[in-house]
Design an enzyme around this catalytic site. Structure first.
Site, PDB file in Angstrom:
ATOM      1  N   ASP A  51      54.505  39.112  49.950  1.00  0.00           N
ATOM      2  CA  ASP A  51      53.120  39.144  50.086  1.00  0.00           C
ATOM      3  C   ASP A  51      52.326  40.602  50.100  1.00  0.00           C
ATOM      4  O   ASP A  51      51.318  40.716  49.478  1.00  0.00           O
ATOM      5  CB  ASP A  51      52.459  38.218  51.189  1.00  0.00           C
ATOM      6  CG  ASP A  51      52.619  36.593  50.890  1.00  0.00           C
ATOM      7  OD1 ASP A  51      52.735  36.249  49.942  1.00  0.00           O
ATOM      8  OD2 ASP A  51      52.588  36.095  51.994  1.00  0.00           O
ATOM      9  N   GLU A  58      49.030  28.521  39.222  1.00  0.00           N
ATOM     10  CA  GLU A  58      49.750  27.760  37.984  1.00  0.00           C
ATOM     11  C   GLU A  58      50.519  26.742  38.417  1.00  0.00           C
ATOM     12  O   GLU A  58      51.657  26.185  37.800  1.00  0.00           O
ATOM     13  CB  GLU A  58      50.793  28.578  37.152  1.00  0.00           C
ATOM     14  CG  GLU A  58      51.752  29.222  37.927  1.00  0.00           C
ATOM     15  CD  GLU A  58      52.049  30.373  38.461  1.00  0.00           C
ATOM     16  OE1 GLU A  58      52.594  31.242  38.609  1.00  0.00           O
ATOM     17  OE2 GLU A  58      50.663  30.965  38.869  1.00  0.00           O
ATOM     18  N   GLU A 118      46.563  31.037  33.490  1.00  0.00           N
ATOM     19  CA  GLU A 118      47.106  29.963  34.249  1.00  0.00           C
ATOM     20  C   GLU A 118      47.667  28.887  33.179  1.00  0.00           C
ATOM     21  O   GLU A 118      49.078  28.450  33.273  1.00  0.00           O
ATOM     22  CB  GLU A 118      46.190  29.081  35.200  1.00  0.00           C
ATOM     23  CG  GLU A 118      45.539  29.872  36.395  1.00  0.00           C
ATOM     24  CD  GLU A 118      46.409  30.784  36.896  1.00  0.00           C
ATOM     25  OE1 GLU A 118      47.676  30.581  37.138  1.00  0.00           O
ATOM     26  OE2 GLU A 118      45.983  32.011  37.632  1.00  0.00           O
ATOM     27  N   GLU A 138      54.188  37.533  35.339  1.00  0.00           N
ATOM     28  CA  GLU A 138      53.084  37.862  35.142  1.00  0.00           C
ATOM     29  C   GLU A 138      52.728  38.875  33.909  1.00  0.00           C
ATOM     30  O   GLU A 138      51.580  38.660  33.299  1.00  0.00           O
ATOM     31  CB  GLU A 138      52.630  38.767  36.602  1.00  0.00           C
ATOM     32  CG  GLU A 138      52.560  37.633  37.648  1.00  0.00           C
ATOM     33  CD  GLU A 138      51.774  36.344  37.404  1.00  0.00           C
ATOM     34  OE1 GLU A 138      50.897  36.419  36.653  1.00  0.00           O
ATOM     35  OE2 GLU A 138      51.768  35.732  38.423  1.00  0.00           O
ATOM     36  N   TYR A 169      51.289  42.699  36.842  1.00  0.00           N
ATOM     37  CA  TYR A 169      50.318  42.331  35.840  1.00  0.00           C
ATOM     38  C   TYR A 169      50.249  43.005  34.799  1.00  0.00           C
ATOM     39  O   TYR A 169      50.567  42.951  33.483  1.00  0.00           O
ATOM     40  CB  TYR A 169      49.076  41.674  36.452  1.00  0.00           C
ATOM     41  CG  TYR A 169      49.159  40.388  37.377  1.00  0.00           C
ATOM     42  CD1 TYR A 169      48.535  39.046  36.974  1.00  0.00           C
ATOM     43  CD2 TYR A 169      49.551  40.655  38.667  1.00  0.00           C
ATOM     44  CE1 TYR A 169      48.605  38.277  38.011  1.00  0.00           C
ATOM     45  CE2 TYR A 169      49.721  39.550  39.621  1.00  0.00           C
ATOM     46  CZ  TYR A 169      49.386  38.439  39.165  1.00  0.00           C
ATOM     47  OH  TYR A 169      49.363  37.176  40.114  1.00  0.00           O
ATOM     48  N   HIS A 216      50.890  30.383  31.995  1.00  0.00           N
ATOM     49  CA  HIS A 216      51.871  30.425  32.985  1.00  0.00           C
ATOM     50  C   HIS A 216      52.978  29.117  32.604  1.00  0.00           C
ATOM     51  O   HIS A 216      54.172  29.053  33.132  1.00  0.00           O
ATOM     52  CB  HIS A 216      51.355  30.225  34.156  1.00  0.00           C
ATOM     53  CG  HIS A 216      51.649  31.612  35.025  1.00  0.00           C
ATOM     54  ND1 HIS A 216      52.482  32.293  35.109  1.00  0.00           N
ATOM     55  CD2 HIS A 216      50.584  32.298  35.675  1.00  0.00           C
ATOM     56  CE1 HIS A 216      52.218  33.673  35.745  1.00  0.00           C
ATOM     57  NE2 HIS A 216      50.984  33.595  36.046  1.00  0.00           N
TER      58      HIS A 216
END
Length: 645
Positions: free
Chosen positions: A403, A299, A324, A346, A411, A327
């Site tokens: 990560d 985004e 996106e 998210e 989400y 966002h």
């Protein structure tokens, strides 16, 4: 809401808290420490970046100068720490005077702190311009350099960045924390045959006065944003207009197809504005990146990045663009203060995305997409393990690489909580009113889960007794699936459920009862759901999967979401002939959502474990550095000890 005093609920106490946008903008509250950053975020805050970047495709480095406008948040302020990762620092100055600097010890994923001593003290509220001259490393984790052969056009090299979550520090020395927001201006010098674009408004271009073979592109971002949203692309790029404030960018080979695929962007933008308020970023462009891009979309303000795996030909995967676009409000305008609160970005974005879908399609389709999301959440929890603390909605990231924590949990667990609250509070219109108010109140700032929850109790002050019955600890801080499974409308899923059950219960003698007409009336979304249901089984018999291919010809489907699930199902059923097809999809694109599970499926097929390792080693040089590192962990390969083939 400016300057309005609110009474917020913490536990069983009501506390008076003054919400002012000014206080959010000046950052004068003591910020909680960010476990993913070395930067001195409680002592000073960056207000603006002025970037000058020289892109070198021969050495695969960026030579840069960044001038940070820094505001002191305390008296006798005389030193600061910036985040860096694999940068070579040449010089540091403060308001034009040389400043002493040292590099601290290197951390495995946080990089190296850059400690700067100012030549004089500042008082609280004073500003200083700290200028750092530096070079990136060819191995910078934010950057992927592609040879001409790795591009669609095969003519020119290509560069793109991916800074989320904590990789901007490998491209720019900065306060690399989502709690810090700043504007930026940039000048980017590139070879004249290439085009540069950034996550900002384009501000002109000119031939480089020092080198006529190069062009300098200028960009300005007047809206404050966190460092992870700084983005750059340099390549043989073309664009097409797809709306009054939108263009689609890509290599020539993709651009017209992308323009058709994303032609409904303006309709989505207007719908989002109706739901969440004005779009403040000016331009909304889409950049279709090369296949190695590790995410479905990113985004970046003014310039959403998108994977070419979205180019299905029927607009069926354009919901990623709705995500996106969303966002632009939840994530970019209101941002998680640290990555431990990633669900605020998210979960709300998935909720808003599905509200856009509800407006453009219908409520049944929103419910259908939510059901699919629940299955994605089950898959992530199963992969991580039901007791893994990274499946908490609010995990601790102390000594955890963000990560490694990335999954569908923030989400879909986040969406499930918001949907549960929607049902408790009075339905989608009522709860969307809260989401819009939350966005307006916290716009241009970064927030924590506590701040979100406090405002939830304030907004629904007449329903506090209902909110008190929510098991917040189970939702927020307990691993595994949520404590409540939402009841979704199954209307659009019923056909998928019925067909999947028919296959699951079928005996060998029943297989001739299946025909091509079974799937003729199913949409792409329903076919994805059908395959997802089959993937919830431990293993579908190989005879069944082969019969499925005979009657449905699923090998021929090029929609990436369908193909991905179908190939996983085949490999899990131990269909040996499909293993090369699965590994081909895992390597011809680099979207983590597809590449990691496909490699894992082949790796778990013991006969082909060595083949999975061989293919990974053969392709990892062409992979994005984040993708290569995560697949290596999945395959238990120590890439620090192995040479690139």
């Amino acid at each position: 809401m400016r300057g309005a005093s609110r009474r917020l609920r913490r536990g069983s106490q009501w506390l008076p808290v003054s919400f002012t946008r000014a206080s959010a903008a000046t950052g004068r509250t003591i910020m909680s420490a960010d476990p993913c950053s070395f930067a001195s975020i409680s002592r000073c805050v960056t207000r603006h970046l002025n970037l000058s970047l020289h892109v070198d495709f021969v050495q695969h480095i960026i030579r840069g100068t960044v001038a940070l406008t820094v505001e002191a948040l305390e008296d006798r302020f005389s030193s600061l720490t910036l985040d860096t990762k694999d940068l070579t620092i040449s010089s540091v100055s403060a308001n034009g005077q040389a400043a002493r600097f040292t590099m601290g010890p290197k951390h495995s994923f946080k990089g190296t702190p850059l400690e700067i001593t100012l030549p004089y003290d500042l008082s609280r509220g004073q500003h200083v311009i700290v200028e750092v001259t530096y070079e990136t490393s060819p191995a910078a984790s934010a950057l992927q350099w592609l040879t001409p052969e790795q591009t669609a056009g095969k003519r020119q090299p290509y560069l793109f960045s991916q800074c989320q979550a904590h990789h901007c520090r490998s491209m720019i020395p900065c306060q690399d924390s989502p709690s810090i927001k700043h504007t930026y201006y940039a000048q980017v010098c590139v070879p004249k045959d290439l085009v540069a674009v950034m996550s900002a408004m384009r501000d002109g271009q000119e031939v480089d006065l020092q080198d006529s073979s190069r062009i300098v592109y200028r960009f300005r971002q007047p809206v404050s944003m966190p460092s992870y949203l700084i983005a750059i692309v340099v390549g043989d790029l073309e664009s097409r207009e797809i709306g009054p404030r939108s263009r689609v960018w890509s290599e020539k080979e993709f651009v017209d197809k992308a323009a058709v695929e994303f032609s409904e962007t303006e309709k989505m933008l207007k719908t989002a504005e109706d739901l969440a308020g004005p779009y403040v970023w000016g331009q909304y462009d889409i950049m279709v990146l090369p296949p190695s891009f590790p995410y479905g979309g990113m985004e970046n303000p003014c310039l959403t990045f998108a994977t070419p795996t979205l180019l299905a030909g029927d607009k069926s995967l354009s919901n990623v663009i709705a995500h996106e676009i969303s966002h632009s409000w939840t994530g970019n305008l209101v941002t998680n203060k640290t990555w431990e609160h990633f669900w605020l970005n998210e979960g709300h974005t998935v909720y808003l995305e599905r509200m856009i879908v509800r407006c453009l399609e219908n409520e049944q389709f929103r419910q259908f997409k939510a059901m699919g999301g629940w299955k994605d959440l089950q898959d992530s929890v199963s992969t991580f393990g039901v007791n893994n603390p990274l499946t908490n909605l609010v995990p601790s990231l102390q000594d955890v690489d963000p990560d490694d924590a990335f999954s569908s949990v923030p989400y879909e667990k986040g969406f499930a909580l918001l949907y549960h609250l929607e049902q408790l509070m009075g339905g989608p219109e009522v709860f969307m009113g809260f989401v819009k108010s939350y966005i307006q109140l916290f716009a241009y700032s970064s927030v924590t889960t506590d701040e979100w929850k406090d405002y939830l109790f304030t907004y629904f002050r007449d329903k506090v007794d209902v909110l008190n019955k929510v098991d917040w600890n189970a939702w927020m801080f307990t691993p595994g699936m949520p404590p409540v499974k939402p009841e979704y409308d199954t209307t659009l899923a019923d056909a998928c459920i019925a067909l999947s059950q028919k296959w699951i219960k079928a005996q060998e003698c029943d297989l001739n009862g299946f025909t091509k007409s079974d799937v003729k009336t199913l949409s792409s979304h329903q076919l994805i759901e059908f395959l997802s249901l089959l993937l919830q089984e431990d293993q579908v018999p190989l005879s069944h999967v082969k019969k499925m291919q005979d009657v449905y010809d699923l090998h021929s489907f090029m929609n990436s979401e369908i193909r991905f699930r179908w190939l996983r199902l085949c490999v899990r059923s131990r269909w040996e002939e499909v293993v090369p097809m699965a590994l081909k999809m895992a390597t011809e694109q680099g979207r983590l959502k597809f590449t990691r599970p496909l490699f894992r499926e082949v790796y778990n097929f013991e006969k082909y474990r060595e083949e999975a390792l061989r293919v990974f080693q053969a392709h990892r040089e062409a992979m994005h550095p984040v993708t290569a590192a995560l697949v290596a962990k999945d395959l238990k390969v120590d890439i620090s000890q192995t040479s690139i083939l």
